[in-house]
Scaffold this motif. Structure first.
Motif, PDB file in Angstrom:
ATOM      1  N   THR A 271      12.385  -7.257 -22.514  1.00  0.00           N
ATOM      2  CA  THR A 271      11.171  -7.927 -22.030  1.00  0.00           C
ATOM      3  C   THR A 271      11.416  -8.816 -20.826  1.00  0.00           C
ATOM      4  N   VAL A 272      10.527  -8.687 -19.843  1.00  0.00           N
ATOM      5  CA  VAL A 272      10.515  -9.537 -18.664  1.00  0.00           C
ATOM      6  C   VAL A 272       9.173 -10.260 -18.615  1.00  0.00           C
ATOM      7  N   LEU A 273       9.200 -11.575 -18.453  1.00  0.00           N
ATOM      8  CA  LEU A 273       7.989 -12.370 -18.279  1.00  0.00           C
ATOM      9  C   LEU A 273       7.906 -12.787 -16.822  1.00  0.00           C
ATOM     10  N   LEU A 274       6.836 -12.424 -16.130  1.00  0.00           N
ATOM     11  CA  LEU A 274       6.661 -12.727 -14.720  1.00  0.00           C
ATOM     12  C   LEU A 274       5.638 -13.852 -14.567  1.00  0.00           C
ATOM     13  N   ILE A 275       6.048 -14.944 -13.908  1.00  0.00           N
ATOM     14  CA  ILE A 275       5.227 -16.150 -13.796  1.00  0.00           C
ATOM     15  C   ILE A 275       4.934 -16.423 -12.320  1.00  0.00           C
ATOM     16  N   HIS A 276       3.664 -16.380 -11.948  1.00  0.00           N
ATOM     17  CA  HIS A 276       3.276 -16.545 -10.553  1.00  0.00           C
ATOM     18  C   HIS A 276       3.344 -18.000 -10.116  1.00  0.00           C
ATOM     19  N   GLY A 277       3.094 -18.221  -8.825  1.00  0.00           N
ATOM     20  CA  GLY A 277       3.149 -19.562  -8.266  1.00  0.00           C
ATOM     21  C   GLY A 277       1.790 -20.138  -7.924  1.00  0.00           C
ATOM     22  N   PHE A 278       1.804 -21.214  -7.156  1.00  0.00           N
ATOM     23  CA  PHE A 278       0.615 -21.947  -6.717  1.00  0.00           C
ATOM     24  C   PHE A 278      -0.375 -21.011  -6.020  1.00  0.00           C
ATOM     25  N   ALA A 279      -1.639 -21.090  -6.434  1.00  0.00           N
ATOM     26  CA  ALA A 279      -2.739 -20.321  -5.839  1.00  0.00           C
ATOM     27  C   ALA A 279      -2.575 -18.821  -6.027  1.00  0.00           C
TER      28      ALA A 279
ATOM     29  N   ARG B 263       2.796 -10.510 -18.152  1.00  0.00           N
ATOM     30  CA  ARG B 263       2.316 -11.383 -17.074  1.00  0.00           C
ATOM     31  C   ARG B 263       1.202 -12.272 -17.612  1.00  0.00           C
ATOM     32  N   ALA B 264       1.088 -13.455 -17.053  1.00  0.00           N
ATOM     33  CA  ALA B 264       0.029 -14.366 -17.489  1.00  0.00           C
ATOM     34  C   ALA B 264      -0.496 -15.158 -16.301  1.00  0.00           C
ATOM     35  N   ASP B 265      -1.793 -15.450 -16.316  1.00  0.00           N
ATOM     36  CA  ASP B 265      -2.359 -16.405 -15.366  1.00  0.00           C
ATOM     37  C   ASP B 265      -2.064 -17.811 -15.873  1.00  0.00           C
ATOM     38  N   LEU B 266      -1.388 -18.607 -15.071  1.00  0.00           N
ATOM     39  CA  LEU B 266      -1.105 -19.988 -15.458  1.00  0.00           C
ATOM     40  C   LEU B 266      -2.403 -20.786 -15.599  1.00  0.00           C
ATOM     41  N   ARG B 267      -2.304 -21.924 -16.288  1.00  0.00           N
ATOM     42  CA  ARG B 267      -3.461 -22.816 -16.369  1.00  0.00           C
ATOM     43  C   ARG B 267      -3.847 -23.256 -14.951  1.00  0.00           C
ATOM     44  N   GLY B 268      -5.158 -23.350 -14.736  1.00  0.00           N
ATOM     45  CA  GLY B 268      -5.638 -23.691 -13.410  1.00  0.00           C
ATOM     46  C   GLY B 268      -5.702 -22.511 -12.475  1.00  0.00           C
ATOM     47  N   HIS B 269      -5.463 -21.300 -12.984  1.00  0.00           N
ATOM     48  CA  HIS B 269      -5.429 -20.107 -12.138  1.00  0.00           C
ATOM     49  C   HIS B 269      -6.102 -18.931 -12.829  1.00  0.00           C
ATOM     50  N   GLY B 270      -6.546 -17.967 -12.012  1.00  0.00           N
ATOM     51  CA  GLY B 270      -7.016 -16.691 -12.509  1.00  0.00           C
ATOM     52  C   GLY B 270      -8.055 -16.797 -13.605  1.00  0.00           C
ATOM     53  N   ARG B 271      -7.941 -15.895 -14.569  1.00  0.00           N
ATOM     54  CA  ARG B 271      -8.896 -15.868 -15.678  1.00  0.00           C
ATOM     55  C   ARG B 271      -8.561 -16.893 -16.756  1.00  0.00           C
ATOM     56  N   THR B 272      -7.369 -17.488 -16.696  1.00  0.00           N
ATOM     57  CA  THR B 272      -7.047 -18.556 -17.654  1.00  0.00           C
ATOM     58  C   THR B 272      -7.858 -19.806 -17.331  1.00  0.00           C
ATOM     59  N   GLY B 273      -7.859 -20.195 -16.059  1.00  0.00           N
ATOM     60  CA  GLY B 273      -8.672 -21.316 -15.611  1.00  0.00           C
ATOM     61  C   GLY B 273      -8.241 -22.653 -16.206  1.00  0.00           C
ATOM     62  N   GLY B 274      -9.164 -23.608 -16.141  1.00  0.00           N
ATOM     63  CA  GLY B 274      -8.907 -24.948 -16.670  1.00  0.00           C
ATOM     64  C   GLY B 274      -8.453 -25.914 -15.601  1.00  0.00           C
ATOM     65  N   ASP B 275      -8.625 -27.210 -15.897  1.00  0.00           N
ATOM     66  CA  ASP B 275      -8.260 -28.267 -14.956  1.00  0.00           C
ATOM     67  C   ASP B 275      -7.216 -29.223 -15.519  1.00  0.00           C
TER      68      ASP B 275
ATOM     69  N   ASP C  72      -3.243  -4.627  -3.857  1.00  0.00           N
ATOM     70  CA  ASP C  72      -4.160  -3.516  -4.143  1.00  0.00           C
ATOM     71  C   ASP C  72      -5.561  -3.845  -3.640  1.00  0.00           C
ATOM     72  N   ASP C  73      -5.968  -5.086  -3.837  1.00  0.00           N
ATOM     73  CA  ASP C  73      -7.241  -5.594  -3.334  1.00  0.00           C
ATOM     74  C   ASP C  73      -6.932  -6.498  -2.139  1.00  0.00           C
ATOM     75  N   PRO C  74      -7.299  -6.115  -0.921  1.00  0.00           N
ATOM     76  CA  PRO C  74      -6.979  -6.943   0.248  1.00  0.00           C
ATOM     77  C   PRO C  74      -7.499  -8.369   0.147  1.00  0.00           C
ATOM     78  N   ASP C  75      -8.556  -8.576  -0.648  1.00  0.00           N
ATOM     79  CA  ASP C  75      -9.118  -9.915  -0.807  1.00  0.00           C
ATOM     80  C   ASP C  75      -8.494 -10.679  -1.970  1.00  0.00           C
ATOM     81  N   ARG C  76      -7.456 -10.129  -2.586  1.00  0.00           N
ATOM     82  CA  ARG C  76      -6.846 -10.784  -3.743  1.00  0.00           C
ATOM     83  C   ARG C  76      -6.413 -12.221  -3.442  1.00  0.00           C
ATOM     84  N   PRO C  77      -5.731 -12.517  -2.341  1.00  0.00           N
ATOM     85  CA  PRO C  77      -5.346 -13.920  -2.086  1.00  0.00           C
ATOM     86  C   PRO C  77      -6.552 -14.853  -2.001  1.00  0.00           C
ATOM     87  N   ILE C  78      -7.663 -14.351  -1.457  1.00  0.00           N
ATOM     88  CA  ILE C  78      -8.874 -15.176  -1.358  1.00  0.00           C
ATOM     89  C   ILE C  78      -9.446 -15.420  -2.746  1.00  0.00           C
TER      90      ILE C  78
END
Length: 284
Positions: free
Chosen positions: A30-38, A59-71, A178-184
């Motif tokens: 198992t590999v867990l991939l954790i993204h960064g800021f924004a 893979r997971a969306d960190l808190r404050g990001h993606g579909r996980t969300g939260g503040d 895959d989606d050119p607008d993904r960073p936005i």
């Protein structure tokens, strides 16, 4: 070999549900991939496609990001508690926790916290901010009201301009997803509170306990991957500090701060060869 269909779900976790995607066989290393800021879990789409034939990729969306969300719960310790809950829910063992940029802080915190993590890997992150070259205007974004307003009103062109320092000079960002607008989309989904968490609180935290010191004290294998054209953190200083801390260090030629996107084939090779992800001895 036919692989099982990826699963995409919300998993109950410490502090609230986390958006998780799992690719590959359940019985694979198992590999867990954790993204960064924004970012989001989609910053590993290409890398996941390369790894999932041999490995179970979480893979997971960190808190404050993606579909996980939260503040809230945006600091590395809180993020690591949530991801530890995810690993428990999935009964993942012998995990290699891989963190890109701010995700490196979370990966190390998770490796300290959970016996399910056997090793950590850091992609594109220096030990602290002592020689960082961050985008201008960041301090304004940490202001509670004005920062949130500017975040909401940021035009796509400004977001793309700010992203340039996260890649090698001249890298075609629009063709990298895959989606050119993904960073936005990821920038808009991010909580404005992340600016303070990363630009203010993190700077103070790392000044007191830099990541190379955390690697030295970890007591588990650690791999550091850094692009030789990183515009944010000087590669030579970064390599020297992590090497002195006892980490295995790999340089990716031609890559900037985000080699997981710029050079996914190189990263897949390094992860597999450097930490022997496929060997039985790597599974606890």
């Amino acid at each position: 070999m036919t692989l099982p269909a990826p699963t995409d779900t919300m998993i109950p976790a410490d502090g609230g549900a986390v958006h998780v995607r799992v690719d590959g066989r359940a019985d694979a290393p198992t590999v867990l991939l954790i993204h960064g800021f924004a970012g989001s879990l989609h910053w590993f789409d290409d890398l996941t496609r390369l790894l999932s034939a041999e490995y179970r990729v979480i893979r997971a969306d960190l808190r404050g990001h993606g579909r996980t969300g939260g503040d809230t719960g945006l600091d590395p310790e809180s993020q690591s508690r949530a991801l530890a809950s995810v690993l428990d829910s999935l009964d993942a063992r012998g995990v290699l926790a891989v963190g890109h940029s701010y995700g490196a802080d979370v990966a190390l915190a998770l490796a300290r916290r959970s016996d399910r993590v056997r090793a950590a890997a850091i992609i594109g992150q220096a030990p602290d901010y002592s020689y960082a070259k961050l985008p201008r205007g960041g301090v304004i974004m940490t202001l509670p009201v004005l920062g949130a307003l500017l975040h909401r009103l940021s035009p796509p062109a400004a977001v793309r301009l700010g992203l340039r320092t996260g890649f090698a000079p001249g890298f075609p960002i629009d063709n990298a997803f895959d989606d050119p607008d993904r960073p936005i989309r990821d920038h808009r989904a991010m909580s404005p509170a992340m600016y303070r968490a990363v630009l203010t609180d993190r700077q103070t935290r790392l000044a007191a306990d830099p990541l190379d010191a955390q690697v030295r004290a970890l007591g588990k294998p650690c791999l550091v991957i850094h692009g030789d054209r990183d515009q944010m953190y000087d590669p030579a200083r970064t390599v020297a500090r992590y090497t002195a801390a006892g980490a295995e260090v790999e340089i990716v030629p031609g890559a900037g701060h985000s080699p997981n996107i710029e050079r996914p084939h190189d990263i897949a090779r390094i992860l597999a060869a450097g930490l022997e992800l496929g060997s039985e001895s790597s599974i606890q």
